[in-house]
Write an enzyme that holds these catalytic residues in place. Structure first.
Site, PDB file in Angstrom:
ATOM      1  N   LYS A   1       0.804  -1.309  -0.100  1.00 62.26           N
ATOM      2  CA  LYS A   1      -0.014   0.051   0.046  1.00 62.26           C
ATOM      3  C   LYS A   1       1.019   1.157   0.058  1.00 62.26           C
ATOM      4  CE  LYS A   1      -3.918   2.371   0.442  1.00 62.26           C
ATOM      5  NZ  LYS A   1      -3.484   2.985  -0.830  1.00 62.26           N
TER       6      LYS A   1
ATOM      7  N   LYS B   1       4.827   2.623   8.445  1.00 59.80           N
ATOM      8  CA  LYS B   1       3.664   3.313   8.552  1.00 59.80           C
ATOM      9  C   LYS B   1       2.169   2.596   8.872  1.00 59.80           C
ATOM     10  CE  LYS B   1       3.584   6.823   6.065  1.00 59.80           C
ATOM     11  NZ  LYS B   1       3.241   7.933   4.800  1.00 59.80           N
TER      12      LYS B   1
ATOM     13  N   LYS C   1       5.316   1.822  -2.866  1.00 53.67           N
ATOM     14  CA  LYS C   1       5.367   3.155  -3.583  1.00 53.67           C
ATOM     15  C   LYS C   1       5.607   3.346  -4.866  1.00 53.67           C
ATOM     16  CE  LYS C   1       4.812   7.475  -1.511  1.00 53.67           C
ATOM     17  NZ  LYS C   1       4.258   7.845  -0.080  1.00 53.67           N
TER      18      LYS C   1
ATOM     19  N   THR D   1      -4.608  13.112   5.915  1.00 55.74           N
ATOM     20  CA  THR D   1      -3.468  13.332   6.405  1.00 55.74           C
ATOM     21  C   THR D   1      -3.138  14.290   7.558  1.00 55.74           C
ATOM     22  OG1 THR D   1      -2.534  12.461   4.254  1.00 55.74           O
ATOM     23  CG2 THR D   1      -1.017  13.615   5.569  1.00 55.74           C
TER      24      THR D   1
ATOM     25  N   GLY E   1       5.530  23.925   3.491  1.00 56.13           N
ATOM     26  CA  GLY E   1       4.497  23.116   2.411  1.00 56.13           C
ATOM     27  C   GLY E   1       3.182  23.552   2.599  1.00 56.13           C
TER      28      GLY E   1
ATOM     29  N   GLY F   1       0.371  22.286   0.461  1.00 60.38           N
ATOM     30  CA  GLY F   1       0.177  21.529  -0.470  1.00 60.38           C
ATOM     31  C   GLY F   1      -1.056  20.561   0.343  1.00 60.38           C
ATOM     32  N   ASN F   2      -1.652  19.566  -0.147  1.00 56.51           N
ATOM     33  CA  ASN F   2      -2.819  18.773   0.491  1.00 56.51           C
ATOM     34  C   ASN F   2      -2.651  18.648   1.995  1.00 56.51           C
ATOM     35  OD1 ASN F   2      -4.053  16.126   1.528  1.00 56.51           O
ATOM     36  ND2 ASN F   2      -5.211  16.703   0.074  1.00 56.51           N
TER      37      ASN F   2
ATOM     38  N   GLY G   1      -0.132  20.249   3.942  1.00 51.89           N
ATOM     39  CA  GLY G   1       0.080  21.347   4.787  1.00 51.89           C
ATOM     40  C   GLY G   1      -0.748  22.555   4.874  1.00 51.89           C
TER      41      GLY G   1
ATOM     42  N   SER H   1      -7.433   5.778   3.648  1.00 52.00           N
ATOM     43  CA  SER H   1      -7.181   4.883   2.347  1.00 52.00           C
ATOM     44  C   SER H   1      -7.630   3.481   2.926  1.00 52.00           C
ATOM     45  CB  SER H   1      -5.644   4.739   1.790  1.00 52.00           C
ATOM     46  OG  SER H   1      -5.442   5.847   1.172  1.00 52.00           O
TER      47      SER H   1
HETATM   48  N1  GLU Z   1       1.095   9.188   0.253  1.00 50.49           N
HETATM   49  C1  GLU Z   1       0.348   9.014   1.345  1.00 50.49           C
HETATM   50  C2  GLU Z   1       1.397   8.691   2.396  1.00 50.49           C
HETATM   51  O1  GLU Z   1       2.507   8.718   2.002  1.00 50.49           O
HETATM   52  C3  GLU Z   1      -0.982   8.152   1.407  1.00 50.49           C
HETATM   53  C4  GLU Z   1      -0.491   6.685   1.434  1.00 50.49           C
HETATM   54  C5  GLU Z   1      -1.668   5.912   0.959  1.00 50.49           C
HETATM   55  O2  GLU Z   1      -2.803   6.292   1.126  1.00 50.49           O
HETATM   56  O3  GLU Z   1      -1.891   4.672   0.631  1.00 50.49           O
HETATM   57  O4  GLU Z   1       1.264   8.132   3.670  1.00 50.49           O
END
Ligand code: GLU
Length: 412
Positions: free
Chosen positions: A67, A91, A103, A187, A215, A217-218, A220, A346
């Site tokens: 994921k 994470k 990723k 987030t 930052g 963006g989404n 920040g 997610s």
């Molecule tokens: N890109 C986000 C992160 O780094 C979300 C990853 C996701 O939802 O799978 O945690």
């Protein structure tokens, strides 16, 4: 230069030493299970062709399907994608999700592409990697410079190629295609839940606490909005074009409107323009890196004045900087905990897709809050138990779970 993957392996070793991690588990976790690479060639609007290097790193799937997001950025490298996929493994484990870590990334500046070119590139990514993706294999999501529209194109391409509906193959989708309520702010919202717990531990009072955010963006921008509602004083923010500071709390909704209009935070009424580097060293109570890796390094860590750093970005602090900050009693709430709200929602999105039954905002928030508070408490307890920094404690917590799953499967 700071190689994010080397930094990630240093973090792994630190935690492994503290908890006496099984050497076989440690060895296996030093490299990703698979890294897929591709060159995506598209026809540009002017008729020329252009090729973009792309990757999908599948780090570890002991706890469940891989994921993690897909990043579009000119600075993407294979090692960065590998590091990010390792951090996703940690994470998901630290917040207790039944998911592994992956990723993706493309070397591209999406701001230079037209909408049509962006769509072709996004569909191209799925054409390159779709055999390795799927709700029970590997589930992408947004990351830096990718969004719900890109997820929609990717879902559509995947469904065309496989001939079946599979909304759970990707998360961060628009609501009309099976996205989850609350995912856009998740987030930041998760970061707020964690921050409020950390603030209590440190006897800080929201109305008297100043915050700088790197930052906009989404992560920040939503963080600024949510923290302002909680009474925190946001006195500095930045984006890729520059930073601003103010003696008084910034009006975040007016700032958001300014950013939308001017594509930059600089120039906002009543503020002074500073550099992104200066923002990091401001005399604020809380510093929130919400942009890219390697912002706080051995070079500037000694000059950080904040009492707490909450990492909404992935990998903003290098291991050398961590050691300096720990010595200076700066509490670093690490990325794998602080920004895990995104992947947690997610996961909720996937659960809703699998049951084809959708939750309300309240249901999402309540479940997210529970997970974030529980994770924070667990990591804090581990930090106390071993007298270590919060990052190492978060890694120890995650590694206990990933290690147990790897062993239960039989290591080799
Ligand atoms: N890109 C986000 C992160 O780094 C979300 C990853 C996701 O939802 O799978 O945690």
């Amino acid at each position: 230069m700071n190689n994010p993957f080397e930094n990630a392996l240093t973090q792994l070793s630190r935690a492994a030493n503290v908890m006496k991690l099984d050497p076989q588990v440690h060895e296996k976790l030093k490299s990703p299970k698979k890294v897929h690479s591709a060159s995506i060639t598209i026809i540009m609007d002017n008729g020329s062709t252009k090729t973009f290097p792309a990757w999908r790193s599948q780090y570890n799937d002991a706890l469940g399907p891989y994921k993690g997001g897909i990043r579009y950025h000119p600075g993407v490298t294979e090692d960065e994608v590998k590091a990010l996929s390792f951090w996703m493994t940690m994470k998901c484990a630290v917040v207790g999700l039944p998911l592994g870590g992956g990723k993706g990334g493309i070397i591209v500046n999406p701001k230079e592409l037209s909408e049509t070119e962006l769509e072709k590139l996004s569909r191209g990514y799925i054409q390159a990697f779709y055999q390795h993706l799927g709700p029970t294999k590997d589930v992408p999501a947004p990351d830096v410079y990718t969004n719900s529209q890109i997820m929609a194109w990717m879902l559509d391409e995947y469904e065309k190629l496989t001939g079946e509906h599979a909304p759970g193959m990707i998360t961060g989708k628009p609501l009309c295609l099976g996205g989850s309520r609350g995912r856009d702010k998740a987030t930041a919202q998760g970061g707020v839940f964690v921050l409020l717990e950390a603030v209590k531990k440190m006897d800080m009072i929201p109305n008297e606490t100043t915050v700088a955010i790197q930052g906009f963006g989404n992560a920040g921008a939503h963080m600024a909005e949510l923290l302002a509602v909680q009474g925190f004083k946001i006195v500095a923010v930045s984006d890729s074009k520059g930073a601003i500071k103010s003696a008084n709390a910034l009006d975040i909704s007016a700032l958001t409107a300014h950013k939308e209009k001017n594509s930059a935070v600089t120039g906002f009424t009543g503020t002074e323009t500073i550099t992104n580097e200066q923002l990091l060293e401001l005399p604020v109570d809380i510093l929130i890196p919400a942009a890219l890796e390697n912002q706080i390094t051995a070079e500037n860590a000694g000059r950080i004045k904040a009492k707490m750093i909450l990492e909404l970005a992935n990998g903003p602090t290098t291991p050398e900087a961590d050691a300096i900050l720990f010595k200076n009693n700066v509490v670093v709430v690490p990325d794998i905990l602080a920004n895990a709200g995104g992947v947690t929602v997610s996961y909720f999105e996937q659960v809703q897709n699998a049951s084809n039954y959708y939750w309300t905002d309240e249901e999402v928030m309540e479940k997210l809050q529970k997970i974030m508070i529980t994770a924070f408490a667990g990591v804090w307890a581990t930090k106390e138990k071993y007298a270590i920094d919060l990052r190492t404690a978060a890694f120890v917590t995650a590694l206990e779970r990933v290690g147990a799953a790897m062993k239960a499967r039989g290591l080799v």
